[in-house]
Structure formats: C-alpha cells, structure tokens
Design a protein around this motif. Structure first.
Motif, PDB file in Angstrom:
ATOM      1  N   LEU A  93       0.833  -1.210   0.000  1.00 59.67           N
ATOM      2  CA  LEU A  93       0.000   0.000   0.000  1.00 59.67           C
ATOM      3  C   LEU A  93       0.865   1.257   0.000  1.00 59.67           C
ATOM      4  CD1 LEU A  93      -2.601   1.589   0.099  1.00 59.67           C
ATOM      5  CD2 LEU A  93      -2.660   1.304   2.574  1.00 59.67           C
ATOM      6  N   ASN A  94       1.813   1.332   0.950  1.00 56.59           N
ATOM      7  CA  ASN A  94       2.546   2.591   1.110  1.00 56.59           C
ATOM      8  C   ASN A  94       3.424   2.899  -0.100  1.00 56.59           C
ATOM      9  OD1 ASN A  94       1.325   2.282   3.590  1.00 56.59           O
ATOM     10  ND2 ASN A  94       3.144   2.652   4.811  1.00 56.59           N
ATOM     11  N   MET A  95       4.075   1.867  -0.665  1.00 58.74           N
ATOM     12  CA  MET A  95       5.006   2.140  -1.772  1.00 58.74           C
ATOM     13  C   MET A  95       4.346   2.080  -3.139  1.00 58.74           C
ATOM     14  SD  MET A  95       7.625   3.058  -0.237  1.00 58.74           S
ATOM     15  CE  MET A  95       8.330   3.626  -1.765  1.00 58.74           C
ATOM     16  N   ILE A 118       7.952  11.043  11.751  1.00 53.28           N
ATOM     17  CA  ILE A 118       9.088  10.786  12.642  1.00 53.28           C
ATOM     18  C   ILE A 118       9.558   9.342  12.481  1.00 53.28           C
ATOM     19  CG2 ILE A 118       8.715  12.526  14.417  1.00 53.28           C
ATOM     20  CD1 ILE A 118       7.128  10.508  16.058  1.00 53.28           C
ATOM     21  N   GLY A 119       8.669   8.487  11.960  1.00 56.59           N
ATOM     22  CA  GLY A 119       9.017   7.086  11.711  1.00 56.59           C
ATOM     23  C   GLY A 119      10.084   6.908  10.645  1.00 56.59           C
ATOM     24  N   ALA A 120      10.394   7.979   9.893  1.00 54.79           N
ATOM     25  CA  ALA A 120      11.436   7.879   8.863  1.00 54.79           C
ATOM     26  C   ALA A 120      12.833   7.872   9.486  1.00 54.79           C
ATOM     27  CB  ALA A 120      11.317   9.038   7.879  1.00 54.79           C
ATOM     28  N   PHE A 121      12.897   8.089  10.822  1.00 52.62           N
ATOM     29  CA  PHE A 121      14.190   8.038  11.519  1.00 52.62           C
ATOM     30  C   PHE A 121      14.326   6.710  12.253  1.00 52.62           C
ATOM     31  CE2 PHE A 121      13.142  12.659  11.467  1.00 52.62           C
ATOM     32  CZ  PHE A 121      14.172  13.061  10.627  1.00 52.62           C
ATOM     33  N   GLY A 122      15.541   6.440  12.712  1.00 56.89           N
ATOM     34  CA  GLY A 122      15.777   5.158  13.393  1.00 56.89           C
ATOM     35  C   GLY A 122      16.683   5.326  14.588  1.00 56.89           C
ATOM     36  N   PRO A 123      17.096   4.198  15.190  1.00 59.24           N
ATOM     37  CA  PRO A 123      17.851   4.278  16.446  1.00 59.24           C
ATOM     38  C   PRO A 123      19.222   4.943  16.325  1.00 59.24           C
ATOM     39  CG  PRO A 123      17.514   1.980  15.738  1.00 59.24           C
ATOM     40  CD  PRO A 123      16.773   2.836  14.777  1.00 59.24           C
ATOM     41  N   THR A 124      19.771   5.043  15.110  1.00 58.22           N
ATOM     42  CA  THR A 124      21.083   5.691  14.982  1.00 58.22           C
ATOM     43  C   THR A 124      20.972   7.182  14.652  1.00 58.22           C
ATOM     44  OG1 THR A 124      21.143   4.862  12.703  1.00 58.22           O
ATOM     45  CG2 THR A 124      22.380   3.603  14.354  1.00 58.22           C
ATOM     46  N   THR A 125      19.724   7.664  14.521  1.00 62.90           N
ATOM     47  CA  THR A 125      19.487   9.099  14.294  1.00 62.90           C
ATOM     48  C   THR A 125      19.697   9.848  15.615  1.00 62.90           C
ATOM     49  OG1 THR A 125      17.758   8.545  12.683  1.00 62.90           O
ATOM     50  CG2 THR A 125      17.689  10.760  13.619  1.00 62.90           C
ATOM     51  N   PRO A 126      20.291  11.038  15.602  1.00 66.66           N
ATOM     52  CA  PRO A 126      20.337  11.828  16.858  1.00 66.66           C
ATOM     53  C   PRO A 126      18.919  12.030  17.383  1.00 66.66           C
ATOM     54  CG  PRO A 126      21.648  12.861  15.125  1.00 66.66           C
ATOM     55  CD  PRO A 126      20.925  11.708  14.484  1.00 66.66           C
ATOM     56  N   ARG A 127      18.678  11.708  18.653  1.00 72.37           N
ATOM     57  CA  ARG A 127      17.294  11.670  19.153  1.00 72.37           C
ATOM     58  C   ARG A 127      16.796  13.001  19.671  1.00 72.37           C
ATOM     59  NH1 ARG A 127      15.500   7.009  22.783  1.00 72.37           N
ATOM     60  NH2 ARG A 127      13.506   7.534  21.830  1.00 72.37           N
ATOM     61  N   ASN A 128      17.719  13.908  20.003  1.00 75.24           N
ATOM     62  CA  ASN A 128      17.287  15.225  20.483  1.00 75.24           C
ATOM     63  C   ASN A 128      17.664  16.270  19.455  1.00 75.24           C
ATOM     64  OD1 ASN A 128      16.249  14.350  23.045  1.00 75.24           O
ATOM     65  ND2 ASN A 128      18.384  13.891  23.539  1.00 75.24           N
ATOM     66  N   GLU A 129      16.752  17.235  19.251  1.00 76.56           N
ATOM     67  CA  GLU A 129      16.979  18.258  18.209  1.00 76.56           C
ATOM     68  C   GLU A 129      17.367  17.572  16.900  1.00 76.56           C
ATOM     69  OE1 GLU A 129      16.508  21.737  18.231  1.00 76.56           O
ATOM     70  OE2 GLU A 129      15.328  20.979  19.901  1.00 76.56           O
ATOM     71  N   THR A 134      19.886  14.260   8.251  1.00 77.54           N
ATOM     72  CA  THR A 134      20.636  13.460   9.222  1.00 77.54           C
ATOM     73  C   THR A 134      20.569  11.979   8.848  1.00 77.54           C
ATOM     74  OG1 THR A 134      20.897  13.043  11.602  1.00 77.54           O
ATOM     75  CG2 THR A 134      18.648  13.224  10.810  1.00 77.54           C
ATOM     76  N   ILE A 135      21.077  11.126   9.734  1.00 81.01           N
ATOM     77  CA  ILE A 135      21.067   9.681   9.481  1.00 81.01           C
ATOM     78  C   ILE A 135      19.626   9.163   9.497  1.00 81.01           C
ATOM     79  CG2 ILE A 135      21.789   7.427  10.417  1.00 81.01           C
ATOM     80  CD1 ILE A 135      24.021   9.091  11.902  1.00 81.01           C
ATOM     81  N   GLN A 136      19.248   8.389   8.493  1.00 78.91           N
ATOM     82  CA  GLN A 136      17.907   7.771   8.453  1.00 78.91           C
ATOM     83  C   GLN A 136      18.057   6.274   8.168  1.00 78.91           C
ATOM     84  OE1 GLN A 136      16.201  11.150   5.804  1.00 78.91           O
ATOM     85  NE2 GLN A 136      14.430  10.202   6.771  1.00 78.91           N
ATOM     86  N   ARG A 137      18.090   5.495   9.234  1.00 70.41           N
ATOM     87  CA  ARG A 137      18.178   4.037   9.113  1.00 70.41           C
ATOM     88  C   ARG A 137      17.063   3.441   9.965  1.00 70.41           C
ATOM     89  NH1 ARG A 137      21.155   2.324   5.137  1.00 70.41           N
ATOM     90  NH2 ARG A 137      21.677   0.380   6.235  1.00 70.41           N
ATOM     91  N   PRO A 138      15.775   3.628   9.570  1.00 69.27           N
ATOM     92  CA  PRO A 138      14.681   3.112  10.401  1.00 69.27           C
ATOM     93  C   PRO A 138      14.703   1.589  10.463  1.00 69.27           C
ATOM     94  CG  PRO A 138      13.856   3.839   8.278  1.00 69.27           C
ATOM     95  CD  PRO A 138      15.295   4.256   8.336  1.00 69.27           C
ATOM     96  N   THR A 139      14.164   1.053  11.558  1.00 69.58           N
ATOM     97  CA  THR A 139      14.162  -0.404  11.741  1.00 69.58           C
ATOM     98  C   THR A 139      12.747  -0.970  11.642  1.00 69.58           C
ATOM     99  OG1 THR A 139      14.205   0.113  14.090  1.00 69.58           O
ATOM    100  CG2 THR A 139      16.285  -0.580  13.108  1.00 69.58           C
ATOM    101  N   THR A 140      11.791  -0.168  11.176  1.00 70.33           N
ATOM    102  CA  THR A 140      10.422  -0.660  11.003  1.00 70.33           C
ATOM    103  C   THR A 140      10.049  -0.617   9.526  1.00 70.33           C
ATOM    104  OG1 THR A 140       9.479   1.561  11.151  1.00 70.33           O
ATOM    105  CG2 THR A 140       9.716   0.345  13.225  1.00 70.33           C
ATOM    106  N   MET A 141       9.077  -1.445   9.133  1.00 71.10           N
ATOM    107  CA  MET A 141       8.621  -1.410   7.743  1.00 71.10           C
ATOM    108  C   MET A 141       7.997  -0.058   7.415  1.00 71.10           C
ATOM    109  SD  MET A 141       8.339  -2.477   4.781  1.00 71.10           S
ATOM    110  CE  MET A 141       8.554  -4.215   4.450  1.00 71.10           C
ATOM    111  N   GLY A 143       8.850   2.805   8.661  1.00 71.84           N
ATOM    112  CA  GLY A 143       9.950   3.745   8.449  1.00 71.84           C
ATOM    113  C   GLY A 143      10.632   3.530   7.108  1.00 71.84           C
ATOM    114  N   VAL A 144      10.790   2.259   6.728  1.00 72.64           N
ATOM    115  CA  VAL A 144      11.411   1.958   5.437  1.00 72.64           C
ATOM    116  C   VAL A 144      10.576   2.585   4.315  1.00 72.64           C
ATOM    117  CG1 VAL A 144      11.955   0.082   3.821  1.00 72.64           C
ATOM    118  CG2 VAL A 144      12.573  -0.135   6.240  1.00 72.64           C
ATOM    119  N   THR A 145       9.242   2.446   4.408  1.00 71.51           N
ATOM    120  CA  THR A 145       8.398   3.009   3.346  1.00 71.51           C
ATOM    121  C   THR A 145       8.425   4.545   3.383  1.00 71.51           C
ATOM    122  OG1 THR A 145       6.310   3.012   4.623  1.00 71.51           O
ATOM    123  CG2 THR A 145       6.828   1.010   3.377  1.00 71.51           C
ATOM    124  N   LYS A 146       8.589   5.118   4.560  1.00 75.89           N
ATOM    125  CA  LYS A 146       8.619   6.591   4.630  1.00 75.89           C
ATOM    126  C   LYS A 146       9.927   7.139   4.051  1.00 75.89           C
ATOM    127  CE  LYS A 146       4.528   7.350   6.179  1.00 75.89           C
ATOM    128  NZ  LYS A 146       3.524   7.829   5.213  1.00 75.89           N
TER     129      LYS A 146
END
Ligand code: AKB
Length: 319
Positions: A93-95, A118-129, A134-141, A143-146
């Motif tokens: 659906l999303n893609m 915000i789901g387009a970001f992941g755990p390696t993205t700076p979390r504050n400000e 920036t880094i975008q390595r989401p770990t959810t489907m 986030g991947v589609t976003k």
C-alpha cells in the motif's frame, strides 16, 4: 483552478483536511477518495467522493483525468504498528500507491503532497533536536516506506520536475476521527478514556518522549506548504515539523489540571514501545520555520483544553 484530490479521505487526517480544503477553495474543486465507501447518511450532493484503490493504476488515472486533478494530497497508508504486523501489506500500500501517484503526477502535471513521519528516523538518528538532514536508518517497515517515499519524491522532483512536497509529521492528536494502528495513538485514546472513564491504561512507558501536534496545526501546515512559493523552498520535501514534545506522564498531568480524578496506569505493548524507542524525542523544525514560515499555534496546554472541550461535546449522550 484544476481540482484537488485527497486519497485516504476517510482516515484521521483526511476527515479534517477535506473540509478545510472545501472551505478554502470551494467544494466544487475538491475530490475526496478512499478505498471505503462513504458511510450511509454522510453523502452530500455538493461534495465529490470517489471509491478509489490507489494501488490500481487504471482507477487512479481515470479519477485524475476525469476530474482534471492538478494536485493530490496522498494520505492513504498503513501506520507504524499495523505495518509491523503486516509488513508485506504495508509495503504494497505505502510504496505501490506512492509510485503510482508520482507517475500519474508526472503524466498529468500534478503537484503531490506526501506525508512522511518521525518514523522515517531510526535508532542511529540523533534523538534530540533531530536535524532536518541526518542519518535515516529506520528499523520498522513503516519507516522503510517513509524514507523510500521521501527519496522517491525527491527523485521525481529532480528528474521529472514533479512538484512533490511533504512533511515529517509527529504524532497527530485530534477529536474528529480516531487514528488507527499508530504508535502515537495513545495520545488520542487517553482523551476518549479520560472523558468516558476518568482512567487510561497506556501502552507506552511513562517517560516515552515523542513529538506531537494538534490536528488544526497539521492541516494548516499541509496547506501552507503546498501554497508556499517554490523559489523559497530549499528542501521542498520531508520537512521536520513539530508543535510539542511530551511523555504519557506529562500528558496525564496536563489532563489532571482539568480532571483531578483522572488516573493513568501502564501495560506496555512491547511492539509499540520498541517502535517509539527507535524514534526521535524532539525534532528540529527550523528548516520549515525559515523556508515557509511554519509556526504551530497549539502547545500542550492549548491543545489539551481544546481537545477536552471539543471531545466532551462530541461524546455527550444525545438527549
Ligand atoms: C504512527 O504512530 O504510526 C503515526 C506516525 C507518528 O507516523 N502517528
């Protein structure tokens, strides 16, 4: 003017965006669409509504051509928690629908709005400000589609000149239509439960800090971005936007100012918690503020007062 098409018009954002667009540009210029039919009794002779599966090229081309569509707000998508449950369906659906919409926008010379998150970001993205770029390595489907959607929009803008614009929405709080299947849904459910039962069991930990926005600000942001002078936009797509960042505990404390007997407790949903823990706590939205003068009007206190007032009126039993 050429008309505006809204997909996913029966969803949480669509149910408020469509009336706002009708007010601004006239009902005759807005075509609402959804994969579901309008609920019985909600049809209005002046309003255009199409049942549309936006993964079907023929259907999309037919609607865009027949109504002379010049701009699409493409809202149809699965949200984060549902997408984790059904990753294959979320990709489809999303893609598939975004690719189709961009292709149709290219062929019919339409502008396109794409809601990222915000789901387009992941755990390696700076979390504050969290910076705009920036880094975008989401770990959810989801986030991947976003992220893929953001990149595809940029590609179509650069390669084919499609006027594709978009926002990275935080959790959206609203009283008109409930969200469905999101990680931030707690921030809406808490109001329904506070009014009905004076208590709420939250699926996220008390100190889970996430960006949020009240729907009137979100609707205004979408329209202001689409109306912005393109020569002012450096980014054009995937702007960070936020209005407040809160934890469940802080939201409960704010509700208690209006309802001192309100009680919150916690029963953590590990899937939603893991998703929330991989997202930013607070985004930097200075690019949106400087490029198209984004400014939210509702902070936590103003949003809470308005939500409680409007939702109480809505849930009041009919006499
Ligand atoms: C979700 O929780 O999935 C959405 C979002 C933040 O994109 N509300």
């Amino acid at each position: 003017m050429r008309k505006i098409l809204v997909t996913g018009a029966l969803g949480q954002i669509g149910q408020e965006l469509v009336p706002a667009l009708r007010d601004r540009y006239g009902a005759a210029n807005i075509v609402a669409s959804d994969i579901r039919s309008l609920p019985a009794g909600e049809e209005n002779a002046d309003d255009m509504f199409e049942v549309l599966d936006c993964t079907k090229a023929q259907q999309v081309e037919d609607v865009v051509d027949r109504h002379d569509i010049g701009c699409v707000y493409h809202l149809a998508a699965l949200l984060s928690a549902t997408a984790e449950d059904k990753p294959q369906a979320a990709w489809r659906l999303n893609m598939d629908s975004l690719y189709l919409m961009l292709e149709v926008a290219r062929q019919f010379d339409c502008a396109l709005f794409f809601p990222s998150s915000i789901g387009a970001f992941g755990p390696t993205t700076p979390r504050n400000e969290t910076p705009q770029d920036t880094i975008q390595r989401p770990t959810t489907m989801y986030g991947v589609t976003k992220v893929a959607g953001e990149l595809l929009c940029d590609y179509y803008a650069k390669r084919f000149g499609v006027d594709a614009r978009g926002l990275r929405f935080p959790g959206l709080i609203s009283y008109v239509a409930p969200p469905g299947g999101g990680t931030t849904d707690y921030s809406v459910e808490i109001f329904y439960q506070a009014i009905r039962d004076r208590r709420y069991t939250c699926p996220l930990k008390p100190d889970t800090r996430l960006d949020m926005m009240y729907m009137p600000d979100a609707i205004r942001a979408m329209i202001e971005l689409m109306e912005a002078d393109p020569s002012d936009l450096t980014h054009r797509n995937a702007f960070n936007v936020t209005a407040m960042n809160v934890t469940p505990e802080e939201l409960a404390t704010e509700i208690c100012k209006h309802m001192p007997d309100f009680v919150i407790d916690y029963d953590i949903d590990p899937v939603r918690q893991a998703i929330a823990d991989s997202w930013p706590r607070a985004m930097d939205d200075s690019a949106a503020r400087s490029e198209w003068h984004w400014a939210p009007r509702y902070d936590l206190s103003a949003m809470t007062s308005d939500m409680l007032e409007k939702l109480s009126a809505k849930l009041k039993p009919a006499k």
